[in-house]
Write a protein that holds these residues in place. Structure first.
Motif, PDB file in Angstrom:
ATOM      1  N   MET A   1      33.387   0.623 -21.419  1.00  0.00           N
ATOM      2  CA  MET A   1      32.759   2.229 -22.765  1.00  0.00           C
ATOM      3  C   MET A   1      31.676   2.100 -21.883  1.00  0.00           C
ATOM      4  N   LYS A   2      31.787   3.853 -21.526  1.00  0.00           N
ATOM      5  CA  LYS A   2      30.458   3.298 -20.470  1.00  0.00           C
ATOM      6  C   LYS A   2      29.090   4.775 -21.679  1.00  0.00           C
ATOM      7  N   ILE A   3      27.830   4.279 -21.501  1.00  0.00           N
ATOM      8  CA  ILE A   3      27.458   4.457 -22.904  1.00  0.00           C
ATOM      9  C   ILE A   3      26.148   5.365 -21.268  1.00  0.00           C
ATOM     10  N   ARG A   4      26.188   6.604 -21.797  1.00  0.00           N
ATOM     11  CA  ARG A   4      24.669   7.024 -21.006  1.00  0.00           C
ATOM     12  C   ARG A   4      23.560   7.117 -21.486  1.00  0.00           C
ATOM     13  N   VAL A   5      22.894   6.425 -21.040  1.00  0.00           N
ATOM     14  CA  VAL A   5      21.671   6.108 -21.518  1.00  0.00           C
ATOM     15  C   VAL A   5      20.237   7.150 -21.262  1.00  0.00           C
ATOM     16  N   VAL A   6      19.431   7.536 -22.604  1.00  0.00           N
ATOM     17  CA  VAL A   6      18.938   8.778 -22.231  1.00  0.00           C
ATOM     18  C   VAL A   6      17.315   8.622 -22.920  1.00  0.00           C
ATOM     19  N   SER A   7      16.521   8.916 -21.632  1.00  0.00           N
ATOM     20  CA  SER A   7      15.123   8.349 -22.651  1.00  0.00           C
ATOM     21  C   SER A   7      14.622   9.081 -22.790  1.00  0.00           C
ATOM     22  N   SER A   8      14.574  10.523 -22.551  1.00  0.00           N
ATOM     23  CA  SER A   8      13.421  10.842 -23.144  1.00  0.00           C
ATOM     24  C   SER A   8      14.715  12.831 -23.382  1.00  0.00           C
ATOM     25  N   LYS A   9      13.665  14.116 -23.940  1.00  0.00           N
ATOM     26  CA  LYS A   9      14.253  14.635 -24.017  1.00  0.00           C
ATOM     27  C   LYS A   9      14.537  15.932 -22.766  1.00  0.00           C
ATOM     28  N   LYS A  10      13.578  15.504 -21.640  1.00  0.00           N
ATOM     29  CA  LYS A  10      13.891  16.212 -20.499  1.00  0.00           C
ATOM     30  C   LYS A  10      15.580  15.964 -19.606  1.00  0.00           C
ATOM     31  N   GLU A  11      15.547  15.067 -20.087  1.00  0.00           N
ATOM     32  CA  GLU A  11      16.632  14.508 -20.010  1.00  0.00           C
ATOM     33  C   GLU A  11      18.491  15.036 -20.084  1.00  0.00           C
ATOM     34  N   LYS A  81      17.264   1.032 -16.854  1.00  0.00           N
ATOM     35  CA  LYS A  81      17.756   2.209 -17.065  1.00  0.00           C
ATOM     36  C   LYS A  81      17.042   2.631 -15.345  1.00  0.00           C
ATOM     37  N   ASP A  82      16.225   1.932 -14.593  1.00  0.00           N
ATOM     38  CA  ASP A  82      15.691   1.732 -13.409  1.00  0.00           C
ATOM     39  C   ASP A  82      17.175   1.811 -12.673  1.00  0.00           C
ATOM     40  N   ILE A  83      17.911   1.366 -12.659  1.00  0.00           N
ATOM     41  CA  ILE A  83      18.562   0.394 -11.867  1.00  0.00           C
ATOM     42  C   ILE A  83      20.318   1.092 -12.675  1.00  0.00           C
ATOM     43  N   ASN A  84      20.047   2.076 -13.982  1.00  0.00           N
ATOM     44  CA  ASN A  84      22.343   2.032 -13.804  1.00  0.00           C
ATOM     45  C   ASN A  84      21.304   3.246 -15.118  1.00  0.00           C
ATOM     46  N   GLU A  85      21.507   3.890 -15.270  1.00  0.00           N
ATOM     47  CA  GLU A  85      21.471   5.592 -16.277  1.00  0.00           C
ATOM     48  C   GLU A  85      22.846   5.011 -17.388  1.00  0.00           C
ATOM     49  N   TYR A  86      23.959   4.150 -16.911  1.00  0.00           N
ATOM     50  CA  TYR A  86      24.637   3.634 -18.113  1.00  0.00           C
ATOM     51  C   TYR A  86      24.895   2.295 -18.038  1.00  0.00           C
ATOM     52  N   SER A  87      24.866   2.600 -19.952  1.00  0.00           N
ATOM     53  CA  SER A  87      25.376   0.977 -20.148  1.00  0.00           C
ATOM     54  C   SER A  87      26.609   0.491 -20.212  1.00  0.00           C
ATOM     55  N   GLU A  88      27.185  -0.801 -20.058  1.00  0.00           N
ATOM     56  CA  GLU A  88      28.482  -0.558 -20.169  1.00  0.00           C
ATOM     57  C   GLU A  88      28.916  -2.143 -21.067  1.00  0.00           C
ATOM     58  N   VAL A  89      29.917  -1.185 -22.229  1.00  0.00           N
ATOM     59  CA  VAL A  89      30.522  -2.552 -22.925  1.00  0.00           C
ATOM     60  C   VAL A  89      31.364  -3.804 -22.113  1.00  0.00           C
ATOM     61  N   SER A  90      31.368  -4.854 -21.793  1.00  0.00           N
ATOM     62  CA  SER A  90      32.122  -5.482 -20.988  1.00  0.00           C
ATOM     63  C   SER A  90      33.676  -5.594 -21.373  1.00  0.00           C
ATOM     64  N   ARG A  91      34.484  -5.629 -21.042  1.00  0.00           N
ATOM     65  CA  ARG A  91      35.836  -6.260 -20.757  1.00  0.00           C
ATOM     66  C   ARG A  91      35.577  -7.293 -22.001  1.00  0.00           C
ATOM     67  N   SER A  92      35.557  -8.308 -21.874  1.00  0.00           N
ATOM     68  CA  SER A  92      35.754  -8.787 -22.671  1.00  0.00           C
ATOM     69  C   SER A  92      35.673  -8.699 -24.230  1.00  0.00           C
ATOM     70  N   VAL A  93      34.662  -7.930 -24.416  1.00  0.00           N
ATOM     71  CA  VAL A  93      34.778  -7.254 -25.839  1.00  0.00           C
ATOM     72  C   VAL A  93      35.731  -6.522 -26.513  1.00  0.00           C
ATOM     73  N   TYR A  94      36.424  -5.936 -25.899  1.00  0.00           N
ATOM     74  CA  TYR A  94      37.678  -5.043 -25.640  1.00  0.00           C
ATOM     75  C   TYR A  94      38.739  -6.546 -26.064  1.00  0.00           C
ATOM     76  N   ASP A  95      38.822  -7.768 -24.742  1.00  0.00           N
ATOM     77  CA  ASP A  95      40.121  -8.688 -24.921  1.00  0.00           C
ATOM     78  C   ASP A  95      39.434  -9.350 -26.498  1.00  0.00           C
ATOM     79  N   ARG A  96      38.826  -9.541 -26.894  1.00  0.00           N
ATOM     80  CA  ARG A  96      38.387  -9.478 -28.449  1.00  0.00           C
ATOM     81  C   ARG A  96      38.684  -9.627 -29.713  1.00  0.00           C
ATOM     82  N   ILE A  97      38.564  -7.956 -29.274  1.00  0.00           N
ATOM     83  CA  ILE A  97      38.732  -6.948 -30.135  1.00  0.00           C
ATOM     84  C   ILE A  97      40.516  -6.757 -29.621  1.00  0.00           C
ATOM     85  N   ASP A  98      41.416  -7.077 -28.808  1.00  0.00           N
ATOM     86  CA  ASP A  98      42.635  -6.998 -29.313  1.00  0.00           C
ATOM     87  C   ASP A  98      42.985  -8.316 -29.615  1.00  0.00           C
ATOM     88  N   GLN A  99      42.267  -9.923 -28.926  1.00  0.00           N
ATOM     89  CA  GLN A  99      42.918 -10.970 -29.414  1.00  0.00           C
ATOM     90  C   GLN A  99      42.308 -10.684 -30.982  1.00  0.00           C
TER      91      GLN A  99
END
Length: 132
Positions: A1-11, A81-99
């Motif tokens: 899942m992608k999470i859009r990171v917003v640093s200020s009201k302007k964004e 955020k200067d590299i990517n405006e999204y943070s992402e939950v790794s696939r391994s977290v979902y795999d662990r939940i499923d397991q």
């Protein structure tokens, strides 16, 4: 899942209407949250730091409940955020939940275990379990 990171009201005004999860890295006012919801009608969850969540008014919390939008507490650890405006939950977290679910673990046990193993908040882990 992608999470859009917003640093200020302007964004907020630059967000895509297709955003489903947004992390607010600033202390949002009621107006900021309502603007976000109008700008992103598909939003399913708003993720904010614990100290900021405590300042959200009860009327906004009730409004979010009526819109079926979850207000989650937590941080996006290690995200640049200067590299990517999204943070992402790794696939391994979902795999662990499923397991864990396949192994018959209760939701509370999964939340406790993943909260210890990762830097995800209990609110956020619970949200991921529901969406799995």
């Amino acid at each position: 899942m992608k999470i859009r990171v917003v640093s200020s009201k302007k964004e907020i005004n630059s967000l895509s209407p297709h955003e489903e999860m947004v992390h607010l890295a600033f202390r949002p006012s009621n107006t900021d949250i309502l603007t976000l919801i109008m700008k992103c009608p598909k939003v399913k969850a708003i993720h904010i730091p614990n100290s900021y969540k405590k300042t959200i008014s009860n009327s906004v919390k009730m409004f979010l409940q009526m819109k079926d939008i979850e207000l989650l507490e937590g941080d996006v650890w290690g995200h640049r955020k200067d590299i990517n405006e999204y943070s992402e939950v790794s696939r391994s977290v979902y795999d662990r939940i499923d397991q864990y679910l396949k192994n018959g673990m209760s939701e509370n046990d999964i939340i406790e275990k993943l909260t210890r193993e990762t830097r995800l908040s209990p609110d956020f882990v619970s949200f991921l379990i529901k969406k799995t």
